[in-house]
Structure formats: C-alpha cells, structure tokens
Design an enzyme around this catalytic site. Structure first.
Site, mmCIF file in Angstrom:
data_model
loop_
_atom_site.group_PDB
_atom_site.id
_atom_site.type_symbol
_atom_site.label_atom_id
_atom_site.label_comp_id
_atom_site.label_asym_id
_atom_site.label_seq_id
_atom_site.Cartn_x
_atom_site.Cartn_y
_atom_site.Cartn_z
ATOM 1 C CE LYS A 13 -3.017 2.278 1.809
ATOM 2 N NZ LYS A 13 -2.734 3.074 0.772
ATOM 3 N NE ARG A 127 6.132 4.038 -2.597
ATOM 4 C CZ ARG A 127 4.758 3.563 -2.484
ATOM 5 N NH1 ARG A 127 4.284 3.325 -1.366
ATOM 6 N NH2 ARG A 127 3.734 3.530 -3.542
ATOM 7 N NE ARG A 162 5.096 0.027 -4.644
ATOM 8 C CZ ARG A 162 3.802 0.162 -3.836
ATOM 9 N NH1 ARG A 162 4.161 0.173 -2.427
ATOM 10 N NH2 ARG A 162 2.614 0.200 -4.254
ATOM 11 N NE ARG A 173 -0.482 2.649 -7.310
ATOM 12 C CZ ARG A 173 0.620 3.068 -6.563
ATOM 13 N NH1 ARG A 173 1.561 3.577 -7.274
ATOM 14 N NH2 ARG A 173 0.764 2.913 -5.257
HETATM 15 P P1 AP5 Z 1 3.432 4.987 1.919
HETATM 16 O O1 AP5 Z 1 3.434 4.920 3.500
HETATM 17 O O2 AP5 Z 1 4.510 4.156 1.159
HETATM 18 O O3 AP5 Z 1 2.043 4.989 1.330
HETATM 19 P P2 AP5 Z 1 0.836 4.012 1.117
HETATM 20 O O4 AP5 Z 1 -0.368 4.460 1.535
HETATM 21 O O5 AP5 Z 1 1.206 2.685 2.021
HETATM 22 O O6 AP5 Z 1 0.836 3.872 -0.427
HETATM 23 P P3 AP5 Z 1 0.996 2.506 -1.515
HETATM 24 O O7 AP5 Z 1 1.360 3.225 -2.691
HETATM 25 O O8 AP5 Z 1 1.811 1.467 -0.943
HETATM 26 O O9 AP5 Z 1 -0.524 2.220 -1.261
HETATM 27 P P4 AP5 Z 1 -1.144 1.466 -2.387
HETATM 28 O O10 AP5 Z 1 -2.444 1.265 -1.547
HETATM 29 O O11 AP5 Z 1 -1.300 1.978 -3.788
HETATM 30 O O12 AP5 Z 1 -0.134 0.235 -2.759
HETATM 31 P P5 AP5 Z 1 -0.290 -1.353 -2.292
HETATM 32 O O13 AP5 Z 1 1.047 -1.709 -1.972
HETATM 33 O O14 AP5 Z 1 -1.288 -1.632 -1.110
HETATM 34 O O15 AP5 Z 1 3.998 6.452 1.793
HETATM 35 C C1 AP5 Z 1 4.345 6.680 0.477
HETATM 36 C C2 AP5 Z 1 5.594 7.607 0.295
HETATM 37 O O16 AP5 Z 1 5.224 8.753 1.127
HETATM 38 C C3 AP5 Z 1 6.691 7.049 1.007
HETATM 39 O O17 AP5 Z 1 8.095 7.377 0.470
HETATM 40 C C4 AP5 Z 1 6.824 7.717 2.448
HETATM 41 O O18 AP5 Z 1 8.107 7.775 2.923
HETATM 42 C C5 AP5 Z 1 6.195 8.967 2.179
HETATM 43 N N1 AP5 Z 1 5.174 9.535 3.385
HETATM 44 C C6 AP5 Z 1 4.415 8.789 3.921
HETATM 45 N N2 AP5 Z 1 3.884 9.677 5.090
HETATM 46 C C7 AP5 Z 1 4.384 10.728 4.932
HETATM 47 C C8 AP5 Z 1 4.350 11.999 5.704
HETATM 48 N N3 AP5 Z 1 3.493 12.129 6.828
HETATM 49 N N4 AP5 Z 1 5.137 13.102 5.342
HETATM 50 C C9 AP5 Z 1 6.058 13.005 4.372
HETATM 51 N N5 AP5 Z 1 6.171 11.663 3.650
HETATM 52 C C10 AP5 Z 1 5.462 10.528 4.072
HETATM 53 O O19 AP5 Z 1 -0.605 -2.072 -3.457
HETATM 54 C C11 AP5 Z 1 -0.084 -2.177 -4.620
HETATM 55 C C12 AP5 Z 1 -0.644 -2.827 -5.834
HETATM 56 O O20 AP5 Z 1 -1.217 -4.236 -5.376
HETATM 57 C C13 AP5 Z 1 -2.428 -2.361 -6.256
HETATM 58 O O21 AP5 Z 1 -2.214 -1.351 -6.998
HETATM 59 C C14 AP5 Z 1 -3.010 -3.504 -6.623
HETATM 60 O O22 AP5 Z 1 -2.531 -3.886 -7.797
HETATM 61 C C15 AP5 Z 1 -2.405 -4.719 -5.711
HETATM 62 N N6 AP5 Z 1 -3.150 -4.922 -4.406
HETATM 63 C C16 AP5 Z 1 -2.805 -4.711 -3.359
HETATM 64 N N7 AP5 Z 1 -3.994 -4.968 -2.544
HETATM 65 C C17 AP5 Z 1 -4.871 -5.325 -3.107
HETATM 66 C C18 AP5 Z 1 -6.243 -5.517 -2.781
HETATM 67 N N8 AP5 Z 1 -6.944 -5.526 -1.510
HETATM 68 N N9 AP5 Z 1 -7.318 -6.026 -3.829
HETATM 69 C C19 AP5 Z 1 -6.771 -5.907 -5.100
HETATM 70 N N10 AP5 Z 1 -5.488 -5.625 -5.584
HETATM 71 C C20 AP5 Z 1 -4.521 -5.266 -4.540
#
Ligand code: AP5
Length: 220
Positions: A13, A127, A162, A173
């Site tokens: 994402k 990552r 992270r 997660r």
């Molecule tokens: P990346 O693009 O970073 O993936 P992502 O889907 O953004 O993953 P996140 O781990 O950031 O999502 P998340 O939803 O768990 O975390 P968030 O920060 O929102 O890609 C991942 C890796 O893969 C990278 O190394 C990238 O280079 C690689 N990659 C990507 N695409 C690729 C491809 N096509 N081919 C090869 N490699 C690829 O949330 C963190 C925490 O915050 C949550 O756990 C929660 O505690 C809190 N939080 C955030 N939002 C909320 C909410 N709305 N409600 C409640 N708690 C929340």
C-alpha cells in the site's frame, strides 16, 4: 482522486501510494506514518499508541478518527487523497463515510491489493527504512544500493527495521488484519466501490495493474 488502498500488512500500500502521489499530485495519507511520527516526536498521542503499535494490535477507533479528521482538514487534502492504512475497521469506514458526506466529497474507489500470506511475510521481514531520508527498501526485492548513498539525498543510508516487523509481531498483525480489516472487503463491495488488484509481482507490474483499475478516476 479520493481513494483507499486496502490490503494486508506488506501488500505494498505504502509503496504504491507513493507512486500514485508522483503521478496524480494528491497526498498519501498513511495513518501508520502519522502515528510513527507522533511516536518519534514523543507527543502525547505518540506516547499513548507506541506500545499498541509494537504489539501489532490496532489503535482505538476514536483516536484514529481524530487523527484522520485533522489530517483531511489540511489544505493539501482539499484536492483529494490516497488513504493508506485507513479505514481498518467497519466503525472507521462508517465514520469516514459520514465525514466525507459532510463535505460532499465521497470516496471514488477502494482498491484491494491481493498478496499471498507467504509473500507478505517475506516482504515484511525484508523491509528496511532509511532513517535519514525515509525511503523504504527491501533486502530481498529492493535492496539499497551498495555502496551508499541510498537515494542522493542521504550521504549514508542508516537502515532500520520497524519494531513491528519482527516475526512474532507480523503474525499478530496478519491475524488482526483478518479479524478486523477483512470485513471491509464485503463492506466496500456492497457499496460498489471495491476494485481488486493482483499485487504480487514486481513494483512496475503492480503499478501498471493499479493504474488500469483506476483509469476512470480523475487525477484531481
Ligand atoms: P509496503 O509498501 O511498506 O507495504 P504496506 O502494505 O504499506 O505495509 P505496512 O506494513 O506499512 O502496512 P500496515 O498496514 O501493517 O502498517 P501501517 O504502517 O499502516 O511494502 C512492504 C515491503 O515490501 C517493503 O519493503 C517494500 O519495498 C516491499 N514491496 C512492496 N511492494 C513490492 C513488490 N511489488 N515487489 C517486491 N517488494 C515489494 O500501521 C502500523 C500500525 O499502526 C498498525 O499495526 C496499528 O497499530 C497502527 N495503525 C495504523 N493505522 C491504523 C488504523 N487505521 N487503525 C488502527 N490502528 C492503526
């Protein structure tokens, strides 16, 4: 463009949102990034959410609604936004719908990024983020250039993992995603907003498929 990128942790994402920002000129609104900034600053919000984030659980809905309400009120979101990581529960989705209805700017599309569990795990364990420029790398699929600099802005990449990307927390997660966020798929399908993308394959291939499902959504 007013869209949501929906998908499991590691589905890409954040990576694809940044590409859409470059193409469409609307901001990426990542609730994870907003919370991590608050933690890094040691603000009252950051102090409250740090342990929850590190455990892999979700921050409570009322905190998240306050965060998103404040972020969407900033001027740069006036022309649209790419929501990344929000909403994550049905309550958040309903509140978002009301908030956007109040300002007469409803969502145009919700894109589900589909990736199998094994690949999610590999992407998350691989990552690494540069502490200096914030750029996200992956030791398996997108390694930082050797030797440094990592992107021209940094003189030396200072990579970190992270805290929630440890193997145990990734498992938690993914469970939380299944229990609390997956119900949004049907919610948005019923609202006729859902579009689905195969988010496996390399970054460019995914970006091309994403652009194809968004081709009727206005840039601004
Ligand atoms: P990346 O693009 O970073 O993936 P992502 O889907 O953004 O993953 P996140 O781990 O950031 O999502 P998340 O939803 O768990 O975390 P968030 O920060 O929102 O890609 C991942 C890796 O893969 C990278 O190394 C990238 O280079 C690689 N990659 C990507 N695409 C690729 C491809 N096509 N081919 C090869 N490699 C690829 O949330 C963190 C925490 O915050 C949550 O756990 C929660 O505690 C809190 N939080 C955030 N939002 C909320 C909410 N709305 N409600 C409640 N708690 C929340």
């Amino acid at each position: 463009m007013r869209i949501v990128l929906l998908g499991a942790p590691g589905s890409g994402k954040g990576t694809q949102a940044q590409r859409l920002v470059r193409v469409h000129g609307v901001p990426q609104v990542s609730t994870g990034d907003l919370l991590r900034e608050a933690v890094a600053q040691g603000s009252p919000l950051g102090q409250r959410v740090k342990a929850v984030m590190e455990s892999g659980a979700l921050v409570d809905d009322s905190t998240m609604l306050a965060v998103i309400r404040e972020r969407l009120a900033r001027p740069d979101a006036g022309h649209g936004f790419i929501l990344d990581g929000f909403p994550r529960t049905i309550a958040q989705a309903e509140a978002l719908q009301s908030l956007l209805a109040e300002i007469g700017r409803p969502l145009e599309a919700v894109v589900l990024m589909k990736v199998n569990q094994e690949l999610l795990f590999r992407r998350l364990t691989g990552r690494r983020t540069c502490r200096t420029c914030g750029r996200v790398f992956n030791i398996y699929s997108a390694p930082p250039p050797v030797p440094p600099p990592c992107d021209g802005r940094c003189t030396a990449p200072d990579l970190f993992q992270r805290p929630d990307d440890s193997e145990a927390t990734i498992g938690r997660r993914l469970e939380v995603y299944q229990a609390q966020t997956q119900p949004l798929i049907d919610y948005y399908r019923r609202a006729r907003l859902l579009r689905e993308v195969d988010a496996e394959g390399d970054l460019d291939a995914v970006a091309t498929r994403l652009a194809a499902v968004l081709k009727d959504v206005r840039a601004i």
